[in-house]
Design a protein around this motif. Structure first.
Motif, PDB file in Angstrom:
ATOM      1  N   ARG A 104       0.840  -1.205   0.000  1.00 56.62           N
ATOM      2  CA  ARG A 104       0.000   0.000   0.000  1.00 56.62           C
ATOM      3  C   ARG A 104       0.874   1.254   0.000  1.00 56.62           C
ATOM      4  O   ARG A 104       1.908   1.289   0.657  1.00 56.62           O
ATOM      5  CB  ARG A 104      -0.910   0.048   1.233  1.00 56.62           C
ATOM      6  CG  ARG A 104      -1.937  -1.066   1.321  1.00 56.62           C
ATOM      7  CD  ARG A 104      -2.868  -0.840   2.530  1.00 56.62           C
ATOM      8  NE  ARG A 104      -3.902  -1.855   2.615  1.00 56.62           N
ATOM      9  CZ  ARG A 104      -3.792  -2.990   3.298  1.00 56.62           C
ATOM     10  NH1 ARG A 104      -2.664  -3.224   3.963  1.00 56.62           N
ATOM     11  NH2 ARG A 104      -4.781  -3.854   3.341  1.00 56.62           N
ATOM     12  N   TYR A 105       0.407   2.255  -0.737  1.00 57.96           N
ATOM     13  CA  TYR A 105       0.979   3.594  -0.683  1.00 57.96           C
ATOM     14  C   TYR A 105      -0.139   4.590  -0.402  1.00 57.96           C
ATOM     15  O   TYR A 105      -1.243   4.460  -0.933  1.00 57.96           O
ATOM     16  CB  TYR A 105       1.625   3.990  -2.014  1.00 57.96           C
ATOM     17  CG  TYR A 105       3.032   3.510  -2.237  1.00 57.96           C
ATOM     18  CD1 TYR A 105       4.113   4.143  -1.621  1.00 57.96           C
ATOM     19  CD2 TYR A 105       3.298   2.437  -3.086  1.00 57.96           C
ATOM     20  CE1 TYR A 105       5.413   3.718  -1.844  1.00 57.96           C
ATOM     21  CE2 TYR A 105       4.597   2.008  -3.314  1.00 57.96           C
ATOM     22  CZ  TYR A 105       5.645   2.651  -2.689  1.00 57.96           C
ATOM     23  OH  TYR A 105       6.941   2.233  -2.904  1.00 57.96           O
ATOM     24  N   ARG A 106       0.178   5.589   0.413  1.00 57.70           N
ATOM     25  CA  ARG A 106      -0.742   6.722   0.610  1.00 57.70           C
ATOM     26  C   ARG A 106       0.062   8.007   0.477  1.00 57.70           C
ATOM     27  O   ARG A 106       1.040   8.213   1.200  1.00 57.70           O
ATOM     28  CB  ARG A 106      -1.438   6.664   1.972  1.00 57.70           C
ATOM     29  CG  ARG A 106      -2.483   7.768   2.146  1.00 57.70           C
ATOM     30  CD  ARG A 106      -3.314   7.588   3.404  1.00 57.70           C
ATOM     31  NE  ARG A 106      -2.580   7.902   4.618  1.00 57.70           N
ATOM     32  CZ  ARG A 106      -2.214   7.022   5.533  1.00 57.70           C
ATOM     33  NH1 ARG A 106      -2.516   5.739   5.379  1.00 57.70           N
ATOM     34  NH2 ARG A 106      -1.556   7.399   6.610  1.00 57.70           N
ATOM     35  N   PHE A 107      -0.351   8.851  -0.457  1.00 61.65           N
ATOM     36  CA  PHE A 107       0.339  10.105  -0.731  1.00 61.65           C
ATOM     37  C   PHE A 107      -0.545  11.266  -0.295  1.00 61.65           C
ATOM     38  O   PHE A 107      -1.684  11.388  -0.750  1.00 61.65           O
ATOM     39  CB  PHE A 107       0.645  10.242  -2.226  1.00 61.65           C
ATOM     40  CG  PHE A 107       1.361   9.050  -2.814  1.00 61.65           C
ATOM     41  CD1 PHE A 107       2.729   8.917  -2.690  1.00 61.65           C
ATOM     42  CD2 PHE A 107       0.653   8.060  -3.485  1.00 61.65           C
ATOM     43  CE1 PHE A 107       3.395   7.810  -3.227  1.00 61.65           C
ATOM     44  CE2 PHE A 107       1.300   6.968  -4.027  1.00 61.65           C
ATOM     45  CZ  PHE A 107       2.672   6.844  -3.892  1.00 61.65           C
ATOM     46  N   ALA A 108      -0.018  12.123   0.573  1.00 59.16           N
ATOM     47  CA  ALA A 108      -0.742  13.318   0.993  1.00 59.16           C
ATOM     48  C   ALA A 108      -0.217  14.508   0.208  1.00 59.16           C
ATOM     49  O   ALA A 108       1.008  14.686   0.079  1.00 59.16           O
ATOM     50  CB  ALA A 108      -0.576  13.554   2.497  1.00 59.16           C
ATOM     51  N   LEU A 109      -1.135  15.318  -0.308  1.00 54.63           N
ATOM     52  CA  LEU A 109      -0.780  16.432  -1.186  1.00 54.63           C
ATOM     53  C   LEU A 109      -1.084  17.766  -0.539  1.00 54.63           C
ATOM     54  O   LEU A 109      -2.063  17.910   0.211  1.00 54.63           O
ATOM     55  CB  LEU A 109      -1.563  16.337  -2.499  1.00 54.63           C
ATOM     56  CG  LEU A 109      -1.431  15.047  -3.303  1.00 54.63           C
ATOM     57  CD1 LEU A 109      -2.484  15.006  -4.401  1.00 54.63           C
ATOM     58  CD2 LEU A 109      -0.037  14.952  -3.900  1.00 54.63           C
ATOM     59  N   THR A 110      -0.252  18.744  -0.859  1.00 52.04           N
ATOM     60  CA  THR A 110      -0.591  20.110  -0.481  1.00 52.04           C
ATOM     61  C   THR A 110      -1.717  20.584  -1.394  1.00 52.04           C
ATOM     62  O   THR A 110      -2.030  19.953  -2.414  1.00 52.04           O
ATOM     63  CB  THR A 110       0.618  21.054  -0.613  1.00 52.04           C
ATOM     64  OG1 THR A 110       0.988  21.150  -2.007  1.00 52.04           O
ATOM     65  CG2 THR A 110       1.798  20.540   0.194  1.00 52.04           C
ATOM     66  N   SER A 111      -2.304  21.699  -1.059  1.00 49.31           N
ATOM     67  CA  SER A 111      -3.425  22.233  -1.842  1.00 49.31           C
ATOM     68  C   SER A 111      -2.909  22.944  -3.098  1.00 49.31           C
ATOM     69  O   SER A 111      -1.711  23.224  -3.218  1.00 49.31           O
ATOM     70  CB  SER A 111      -4.219  23.213  -0.988  1.00 49.31           C
ATOM     71  OG  SER A 111      -3.479  24.416  -0.815  1.00 49.31           O
ATOM     72  N   PRO A 112      -3.809  23.279  -4.019  1.00 47.74           N
ATOM     73  CA  PRO A 112      -3.409  24.068  -5.197  1.00 47.74           C
ATOM     74  C   PRO A 112      -2.841  25.438  -4.824  1.00 47.74           C
ATOM     75  O   PRO A 112      -2.139  26.049  -5.635  1.00 47.74           O
ATOM     76  CB  PRO A 112      -4.721  24.210  -5.987  1.00 47.74           C
ATOM     77  CG  PRO A 112      -5.541  23.025  -5.572  1.00 47.74           C
ATOM     78  CD  PRO A 112      -5.207  22.814  -4.130  1.00 47.74           C
ATOM     79  N   LEU A 113      -3.100  25.900  -3.605  1.00 46.25           N
ATOM     80  CA  LEU A 113      -2.561  27.194  -3.174  1.00 46.25           C
ATOM     81  C   LEU A 113      -1.040  27.188  -3.140  1.00 46.25           C
ATOM     82  O   LEU A 113      -0.399  28.239  -3.273  1.00 46.25           O
ATOM     83  CB  LEU A 113      -3.114  27.559  -1.790  1.00 46.25           C
ATOM     84  CG  LEU A 113      -4.633  27.727  -1.680  1.00 46.25           C
ATOM     85  CD1 LEU A 113      -5.036  27.990  -0.235  1.00 46.25           C
ATOM     86  CD2 LEU A 113      -5.128  28.846  -2.595  1.00 46.25           C
ATOM     87  N   THR A 114      -0.446  26.012  -2.947  1.00 43.78           N
ATOM     88  CA  THR A 114       1.020  25.898  -2.944  1.00 43.78           C
ATOM     89  C   THR A 114       1.509  24.913  -4.001  1.00 43.78           C
ATOM     90  O   THR A 114       2.622  24.388  -3.907  1.00 43.78           O
ATOM     91  CB  THR A 114       1.535  25.479  -1.554  1.00 43.78           C
ATOM     92  OG1 THR A 114       0.866  24.269  -1.147  1.00 43.78           O
ATOM     93  CG2 THR A 114       1.290  26.567  -0.523  1.00 43.78           C
ATOM     94  N   GLY A 115       0.682  24.647  -4.999  1.00 45.66           N
ATOM     95  CA  GLY A 115       1.154  23.889  -6.154  1.00 45.66           C
ATOM     96  C   GLY A 115       0.899  22.403  -6.177  1.00 45.66           C
ATOM     97  O   GLY A 115       1.376  21.714  -7.080  1.00 45.66           O
ATOM     98  N   SER A 116       0.163  21.859  -5.190  1.00 43.86           N
ATOM     99  CA  SER A 116      -0.173  20.425  -5.174  1.00 43.86           C
ATOM    100  C   SER A 116       1.068  19.532  -5.249  1.00 43.86           C
ATOM    101  O   SER A 116       1.317  18.844  -6.241  1.00 43.86           O
ATOM    102  CB  SER A 116      -1.143  20.082  -6.318  1.00 43.86           C
ATOM    103  OG  SER A 116      -2.354  20.768  -6.178  1.00 43.86           O
ATOM    104  N   HIS A 117       1.837  19.550  -4.180  1.00 42.90           N
ATOM    105  CA  HIS A 117       3.025  18.706  -4.079  1.00 42.90           C
ATOM    106  C   HIS A 117       2.828  17.627  -2.999  1.00 42.90           C
ATOM    107  O   HIS A 117       2.071  17.818  -2.052  1.00 42.90           O
ATOM    108  CB  HIS A 117       4.258  19.541  -3.718  1.00 42.90           C
ATOM    109  CG  HIS A 117       4.697  20.465  -4.808  1.00 42.90           C
ATOM    110  ND1 HIS A 117       4.091  21.676  -5.034  1.00 42.90           N
ATOM    111  CD2 HIS A 117       5.684  20.363  -5.731  1.00 42.90           C
ATOM    112  CE1 HIS A 117       4.687  22.289  -6.044  1.00 42.90           C
ATOM    113  NE2 HIS A 117       5.659  21.509  -6.489  1.00 42.90           N
ATOM    114  N   VAL A 118       3.550  16.551  -3.135  1.00 47.78           N
ATOM    115  CA  VAL A 118       3.508  15.473  -2.146  1.00 47.78           C
ATOM    116  C   VAL A 118       4.278  15.902  -0.899  1.00 47.78           C
ATOM    117  O   VAL A 118       5.465  16.232  -0.996  1.00 47.78           O
ATOM    118  CB  VAL A 118       4.121  14.176  -2.714  1.00 47.78           C
ATOM    119  CG1 VAL A 118       4.154  13.084  -1.640  1.00 47.78           C
ATOM    120  CG2 VAL A 118       3.351  13.708  -3.933  1.00 47.78           C
TER     121      VAL A 118
END
Length: 250
Positions: A104-118
């Protein structure tokens, strides 16, 4: 020895042996590498790059997603845009039936306000029929990569090793004392005030704690049956939350 007693003993030995097998006969190096996330996956990578990796390397894995409000505060009057949802988490999983393993992998992303990065990668491996790795091989494998852990625990049911790194991925000196307060500070952070989040950002600046790696093993009947490995970019996470809690205030 009576036949019935002999049969019971053999049955017990057979059941116990299911968790006494070596790490699928893997050498120590391969056993520890199987419990570490793929090096092509890294915190800081943009969502588009992550999607390309998933498509090329994990096309048959099951996928699920989770969304969250851009501004998740409950104590403020917010614009409709601030209440809109963004893609926060991508999860993929795969069962390898031949070896009775689940990945299993789970990736949490930042919001589009900061560019949607892992900003967080959680990688899990689970087995119900074999020992994933010996505790000694696990400990030696981590030590050979990052040295002595900054925190951890050992018991009959669990083993854990935690490491903290600075902005250059160098181990933080005396991190066990300096970086531990970050965890409670991050709890439900996106529901707190701008001042609260700014204080956490200042804590990161003061301590130099930027990244963490955290390996946790679940142990059953003396065998490691589950491994979870966390990689987190605290600064990226907090920077994004600071933008989010201030966005769309009315």
């Amino acid at each position: 020895m009576p036949a019935f007693v002999l049969f019971c003993l053999l049955s017990e030995m057979s059941a116990a042996s299911e968790f006494e097998k070596p790490s699928s006969t893997l050498p120590a190096q391969q056993a520890i590498e199987r419990l570490l996330p793929n090096s092509v996956l890294r915190v800081g990578m943009p969502r588009q790059e992550l999607e390309e990796v998933i498509r090329s390397r994990y096309p048959d894995w099951e996928r699920s997603e989770k969304k969250r409000a851009l501004n998740n505060r409950k104590d403020m009057s917010l614009s409709l845009e601030a209440r809109s949802a963004y893609l926060q988490t991508i999860s993929i999983s795969h069962e390898e039936k031949e070896h009775n393993l689940i990945f299993r992998y789970r990736f949490a992303l930042t919001s589009p306000l900061t560019g949607s990065h892992v900003y967080s990668i959680v990688y899990g491996v689970e087995s119900n029929t074999s020992n994933l790795i010996s505790i000694d091989d696990w400990a030696n494998g981590l030590h050979s990569r990052w040295g002595d852990e900054h925190g951890g625990t050992r018991s009959d049911a669990k083993a854990r090793a935690t490491y903290f790194f600075d902005t250059e991925w160098r181990l933080v000196e005396n991190a066990g004392n300096k970086c531990a307060p970050i965890y409670p500070a991050l709890y439900r952070l996106d529901e707190k005030t701008v001042g609260d989040v700014a204080a956490v950002s200042s804590l990161l600046d003061a301590t130099g704690c930027t990244f963490s790696r955290d390996s946790i093993l679940e142990i059953k009947e003396g065998a490691v049956v589950q491994s979870t490995f966390y990689t987190v970019d605290f600064r990226l996470q907090v920077k994004d939350v600071l933008e989010r809690v201030a966005f769309g205030l009315q």
